[in-house]
Write an enzyme that holds these catalytic residues in place. Structure first.
Site, PDB file in Angstrom:
ATOM      1  N   SER A 180      23.228  33.981  98.468  1.00 38.22           N
ATOM      2  CA  SER A 180      21.908  33.597  98.974  1.00 38.22           C
ATOM      3  C   SER A 180      21.926  32.231  99.664  1.00 38.22           C
ATOM      4  CB  SER A 180      20.911  33.548  97.821  1.00 38.22           C
ATOM      5  OG  SER A 180      20.880  34.797  97.183  1.00 38.22           O
ATOM      6  N   GLU A 210      33.576  35.544 103.256  1.00 36.68           N
ATOM      7  CA  GLU A 210      33.201  36.161 101.969  1.00 36.68           C
ATOM      8  C   GLU A 210      34.329  37.090 101.536  1.00 36.68           C
ATOM      9  OE1 GLU A 210      30.509  36.071  99.619  1.00 36.68           O
ATOM     10  OE2 GLU A 210      31.973  37.388  98.653  1.00 36.68           O
ATOM     11  N   CYS A 266      23.318  37.094  93.389  1.00 38.85           N
ATOM     12  CA  CYS A 266      21.917  37.507  93.228  1.00 38.85           C
ATOM     13  C   CYS A 266      21.708  38.946  93.677  1.00 38.85           C
ATOM     14  CB  CYS A 266      21.006  36.565  94.004  1.00 38.85           C
ATOM     15  SG  CYS A 266      19.293  37.082  93.898  1.00 38.85           S
ATOM     16  N   CYS A 317      20.401  38.921  90.024  1.00 40.07           N
ATOM     17  CA  CYS A 317      18.930  39.047  89.987  1.00 40.07           C
ATOM     18  C   CYS A 317      18.414  40.422  90.397  1.00 40.07           C
ATOM     19  CB  CYS A 317      18.285  38.038  90.931  1.00 40.07           C
ATOM     20  SG  CYS A 317      19.095  36.459  91.035  1.00 40.07           S
ATOM     21  N   LYS A 336      19.715  43.559  88.284  1.00 35.93           N
ATOM     22  CA  LYS A 336      19.155  43.350  86.934  1.00 35.93           C
ATOM     23  C   LYS A 336      17.665  43.679  86.912  1.00 35.93           C
ATOM     24  CE  LYS A 336      17.067  39.948  86.440  1.00 35.93           C
ATOM     25  NZ  LYS A 336      17.429  38.564  86.249  1.00 35.93           N
ATOM     26  N   TYR A 338      19.438  33.346  79.253  1.00 34.38           N
ATOM     27  CA  TYR A 338      18.762  34.207  80.227  1.00 34.38           C
ATOM     28  C   TYR A 338      19.374  35.612  80.233  1.00 34.38           C
ATOM     29  CZ  TYR A 338      16.490  30.456  83.053  1.00 34.38           C
ATOM     30  OH  TYR A 338      15.720  29.433  83.525  1.00 34.38           O
ATOM     31  N   ILE A 339      20.680  35.663  80.453  1.00 34.34           N
ATOM     32  CA  ILE A 339      21.329  36.966  80.680  1.00 34.34           C
ATOM     33  C   ILE A 339      21.282  37.809  79.411  1.00 34.34           C
ATOM     34  CG2 ILE A 339      23.568  38.052  81.207  1.00 34.34           C
ATOM     35  CD1 ILE A 339      24.027  35.778  83.234  1.00 34.34           C
ATOM     36  N   GLU A 345      17.771  39.221  78.947  1.00 30.69           N
ATOM     37  CA  GLU A 345      17.400  40.223  79.949  1.00 30.69           C
ATOM     38  C   GLU A 345      18.089  41.556  79.669  1.00 30.69           C
ATOM     39  OE1 GLU A 345      16.093  37.213  83.502  1.00 30.69           O
ATOM     40  OE2 GLU A 345      18.056  38.115  83.692  1.00 30.69           O
ATOM     41  N   ARG A 368      23.939  31.431  68.345  1.00 32.16           N
ATOM     42  CA  ARG A 368      24.254  30.396  67.352  1.00 32.16           C
ATOM     43  C   ARG A 368      23.056  29.526  66.966  1.00 32.16           C
ATOM     44  NH1 ARG A 368      28.134  26.428  71.016  1.00 32.16           N
ATOM     45  NH2 ARG A 368      26.628  26.088  72.681  1.00 32.16           N
ATOM     46  N   THR A 401      18.687  31.149  92.213  1.00 33.53           N
ATOM     47  CA  THR A 401      18.812  31.571  93.613  1.00 33.53           C
ATOM     48  C   THR A 401      17.913  30.777  94.568  1.00 33.53           C
ATOM     49  OG1 THR A 401      19.440  33.778  92.950  1.00 33.53           O
ATOM     50  CG2 THR A 401      18.519  33.562  95.160  1.00 33.53           C
ATOM     51  N   HIS A 406     -11.620  37.820  86.041  1.00 31.36           N
ATOM     52  CA  HIS A 406     -11.910  38.520  84.790  1.00 31.36           C
ATOM     53  C   HIS A 406     -11.890  40.035  84.994  1.00 31.36           C
ATOM     54  CE1 HIS A 406     -13.456  38.811  80.761  1.00 31.36           C
ATOM     55  NE2 HIS A 406     -14.376  39.663  81.175  1.00 31.36           N
ATOM     56  N   GLU A 447      -6.471  34.438  83.365  1.00 29.19           N
ATOM     57  CA  GLU A 447      -7.658  33.578  83.275  1.00 29.19           C
ATOM     58  C   GLU A 447      -7.590  32.649  82.056  1.00 29.19           C
ATOM     59  OE1 GLU A 447     -11.495  35.469  82.529  1.00 29.19           O
ATOM     60  OE2 GLU A 447     -10.473  37.197  81.676  1.00 29.19           O
TER      61      GLU A 447
HETATM   62  P1  NDP Z   1      22.653  30.409  79.537  1.00 28.01           P
HETATM   63  O1  NDP Z   1      23.178  29.028  79.711  1.00 28.01           O
HETATM   64  O2  NDP Z   1      21.250  30.692  79.850  1.00 28.01           O
HETATM   65  O3  NDP Z   1      22.916  30.867  78.044  1.00 28.01           O
HETATM   66  C1  NDP Z   1      24.186  30.798  77.476  1.00 28.01           C
HETATM   67  C2  NDP Z   1      24.111  31.243  76.041  1.00 28.01           C
HETATM   68  O4  NDP Z   1      25.425  31.254  75.518  1.00 28.01           O
HETATM   69  C3  NDP Z   1      23.281  30.316  75.163  1.00 28.01           C
HETATM   70  O5  NDP Z   1      22.578  31.058  74.224  1.00 28.01           O
HETATM   71  C4  NDP Z   1      24.353  29.458  74.501  1.00 28.01           C
HETATM   72  O6  NDP Z   1      23.983  28.991  73.239  1.00 28.01           O
HETATM   73  C5  NDP Z   1      25.468  30.458  74.336  1.00 28.01           C
HETATM   74  N1  NDP Z   1      26.754  29.793  74.205  1.00 28.01           N
HETATM   75  C6  NDP Z   1      27.343  28.965  75.089  1.00 28.01           C
HETATM   76  N2  NDP Z   1      28.517  28.517  74.579  1.00 28.01           N
HETATM   77  C7  NDP Z   1      28.644  29.070  73.361  1.00 28.01           C
HETATM   78  C8  NDP Z   1      29.631  28.996  72.348  1.00 28.01           C
HETATM   79  N3  NDP Z   1      30.717  28.254  72.503  1.00 28.01           N
HETATM   80  N4  NDP Z   1      29.435  29.707  71.216  1.00 28.01           N
HETATM   81  C9  NDP Z   1      28.335  30.465  71.049  1.00 28.01           C
HETATM   82  N5  NDP Z   1      27.357  30.570  71.971  1.00 28.01           N
HETATM   83  C10 NDP Z   1      27.518  29.894  73.109  1.00 28.01           C
HETATM   84  O7  NDP Z   1      23.673  31.308  80.364  1.00 28.01           O
HETATM   85  P2  NDP Z   1      23.547  32.767  80.964  1.00 28.01           P
HETATM   86  O8  NDP Z   1      24.956  33.229  81.066  1.00 28.01           O
HETATM   87  O9  NDP Z   1      22.560  33.580  80.229  1.00 28.01           O
HETATM   88  O10 NDP Z   1      22.981  32.486  82.409  1.00 28.01           O
HETATM   89  C11 NDP Z   1      23.623  31.535  83.242  1.00 28.01           C
HETATM   90  C12 NDP Z   1      22.627  30.905  84.166  1.00 28.01           C
HETATM   91  O11 NDP Z   1      22.288  31.818  85.198  1.00 28.01           O
HETATM   92  C13 NDP Z   1      21.282  30.548  83.523  1.00 28.01           C
HETATM   93  O12 NDP Z   1      21.314  29.336  82.848  1.00 28.01           O
HETATM   94  C14 NDP Z   1      20.369  30.539  84.714  1.00 28.01           C
HETATM   95  O13 NDP Z   1      20.481  29.296  85.338  1.00 28.01           O
HETATM   96  C15 NDP Z   1      20.956  31.628  85.600  1.00 28.01           C
HETATM   97  N6  NDP Z   1      20.208  32.891  85.439  1.00 28.01           N
HETATM   98  C16 NDP Z   1      18.901  32.931  85.807  1.00 28.01           C
HETATM   99  C17 NDP Z   1      18.168  34.081  85.673  1.00 28.01           C
HETATM  100  C18 NDP Z   1      16.732  34.082  86.066  1.00 28.01           C
HETATM  101  O14 NDP Z   1      16.307  33.193  86.785  1.00 28.01           O
HETATM  102  N7  NDP Z   1      15.937  35.042  85.597  1.00 28.01           N
HETATM  103  C19 NDP Z   1      18.767  35.305  85.146  1.00 28.01           C
HETATM  104  C20 NDP Z   1      20.133  35.152  84.766  1.00 28.01           C
HETATM  105  C21 NDP Z   1      20.823  33.994  84.933  1.00 28.01           C
HETATM  106  P3  NDP Z   1      23.297  27.562  73.054  1.00 28.01           P
HETATM  107  O15 NDP Z   1      21.955  27.678  73.686  1.00 28.01           O
HETATM  108  O16 NDP Z   1      23.252  27.372  71.593  1.00 28.01           O
HETATM  109  O17 NDP Z   1      24.158  26.592  73.783  1.00 28.01           O
END
Ligand code: NDP
Length: 451
Positions: A15, A35, A43, A48, A51, A178-179, A182, A199, A311, A436, A441
């Site tokens: 993107s 690419e 995305c 995105c 998903k 996030y992932i 979702e 954790r 994105t 409403h 609201e």
């Molecule tokens: P996130 O950073 O959102 O989440 C990562 C998860 O992995 C957290 O729960 C984290 O726990 C856990 N984790 C990380 N390291 C460890 C570890 N060593 N042991 C155990 N648990 C661990 O990453 P995602 O992969 O879900 O997504 C990546 C990014 O992509 C997002 O942050 C976002 O910016 C983007 N994204 C956006 C979306 C949207 O806009 N709808 C959709 C999907 C992705 P802890 O919190 O405890 O660190």
């Protein structure tokens, strides 16, 4: 004057890269975009968009359940996972075509191949060296897999989860971000027994604490089995099943394990060290406000810089870069009041800061909250409540944060983000007449602070 093959070469047709390339070309620059995979990037191809299509596809399950309360008699309903995946694939192919055309129609040369930096102005691609006055790196990120015995060999990531041949009967999802949320929503809605292992005490660290608590309750109601404060110690595969060992001494037998423990910048094969580009602790490219790396002719935008990994932010950074250097309109991306959403089921959306952020910033705040059962949930019988919160500066009356868990919150939050970007106060919210009957609201009718 040195001469180059191009004014700009962009590495990565995601993107951000596509936006930068075609805006630069529209300003008159000679541009190539390289690419190695499919144009559209994370995305469009493996993030995105696919998903969200699976979120839509799976969420009909909840709609069908709710419809019964409204008099619909539904029997014999079945879902066909492979039809959903094929339909999604057709749509992604269509979008890839649109991305190719966007580049072509703006006069950008799309080169298919893996790029490696060969100098401050040079790139090696398909055994040829090509040069540009400026190079923009927009290669995005990739999933990380933790160093847990058996995880790398047996776990899928979000990339593969979008293309499974069969819906797993049981799936374990590792992570609470996030992932993870979702995909938990998608698989649970479609009937997979879905375990979420994370954790922390609640999912989504960094989000507002009440939001985190609330979504945990909703996920349980929607059938997700939560394992808070839990880690995976080992994964073993036998006869097509995975055994997942937890630190609680429990084991789970699953058909799939999805690793969703974060993403990292996709920089490993670019040759950054060889040309002297500085990177940070997670491999992210370090850039100045105007996207310049430590090598003056090379710039970077999007997830590869690990700033705000969304994105629209990559698109904004790419557009600002192109306008600044090719459109005679120097400007930088604004990171203030970026709204975002998690497409869990129910979804979560927010803009601005959390209550805890505000407290940690030493602000005097007022909190306005609403927890309510949406009108649709009365007759449907669904017990799930929506949650809304406004964090308001007690001194200036400015709305610092808006948070919501509940149907349509992403659609609602976009409008709230405009108001907050313009500096809206709580009095401005109060002076706005609600629509409403809607859930939205509630954002303009929260009269008394809860603290
Ligand atoms: P996130 O950073 O959102 O989440 C990562 C998860 O992995 C957290 O729960 C984290 O726990 C856990 N984790 C990380 N390291 C460890 C570890 N060593 N042991 C155990 N648990 C661990 O990453 P995602 O992969 O879900 O997504 C990546 C990014 O992509 C997002 O942050 C976002 O910016 C983007 N994204 C956006 C979306 C949207 O806009 N709808 C959709 C999907 C992705 P802890 O919190 O405890 O660190």
């Amino acid at each position: 004057m040195e001469s180059y093959d191009y004014d700009l070469i962009v590495i990565g047709a995601g993107s951000g890269g596509v936006r930068a390339g075609r805006i630069a070309a529209s300003h008159g620059a000679k541009v190539a975009v390289i690419e190695k995979d499919r144009p559209g990037g994370t995305c469009v191809i493996r993030g995105c968009v696919p998903k969200k299509l699976l979120v839509y596809g799976s969420s009909f399950a909840h709609e069908l359940t709710d419809a019964k309360g409204f008099g619909w008699q539904i029997s014999g309903v079945q879902h066909d996972w492979s039809s959903l995946i094929s339909a999604k694939d057709i749509e992604i192919d269509r979008l890839e075509g649109i991305y190719r055309n966007l580049l072509k129609n703006s006069g950008v040369n799309l080169i298919s191949g893996a790029a490696k930096l060969a100098g401050p102005h040079e790139i090696l691609v398909n055994d040829k060296t090509i040069s540009a006055k400026r190079i923009l790196i927009a290669v995005g990120g990739m999933p990380t897999i933790l160093d847990i015995p058996g995880m790398a060999e047996n776990a899928i990531t979000s990339n593969e989860a979008l293309d499974l041949n069969e819906l797993p009967e049981t799936i374990v999802i590792h992570g609470g971000g996030y992932i993870a949320l979702e995909f938990a929503g998608i698989f649970a809605a479609l009937g997979s027994k879905t375990h979420l292992i994370y954790r922390s005490n609640f999912p989504l660290r960094g989000f507002d604490e009440n939001v985190r608590e609330h979504i945990a309750e909703c996920l349980v109601d929607r059938g997700v089995i939560l394992h808070p404060q839990t880690s995976i110690t080992k994964v073993e595969a036998e006869s097509g099943k995975q055994t997942i060992w937890l630190n609680t001494q429990e084991t789970i037998i699953a058909d799939q394990i999805l690793s969703a423990t974060g993403r990292k910048p996709n920089t490993h094969s670019l040759g950054l060290d060889e040309v002297g580009i500085k990177t940070g602790p997670v491999g992210q490219i370090i850039v100045s406000e105007d996207a310049q790396t430590s090598v003056p002719s090379i710039y970077a935008i999007g997830d590869v810089t690990d700033r705000v990994n969304l994105t629209p932010v990559a698109i904004g950074e790419g557009h600002a870069f192109a306008d600044s250097f090719y459109g005679d309109n120097p400007r930088v991306m604004s990171y203030d009041m970026i709204a975002s959403a998690v497409f869990s089921q129910p979804p979560i959306a927010c803009v601005g800061i959390s209550e805890l952020d505000a407290i940690q910033q030493g602000k005097k705040i007022k909190i306005y909250e609403s927890r309510f059962r949406a009108m649709k949930n009365t007759i449907s019988g669904r017990q799930e409540k929506s949650y809304m919160k406004l964090v308001v500066d007690a001194e200036t009356d400015k709305v610092l944060g808006a948070h919501m868990v509940g149907p349509d919150c992403a659609e609602i939050m976009q409008g709230i983000a405009i108001a907050m970007k313009m500096g809206a106060t709580k009095s401005d919210f109060d002076a706005t007449v609600g629509i409403h009957p809607t859930a939205a609201e509630e954002f303009v009718t929260m009269r008394s602070p809860s603290r």
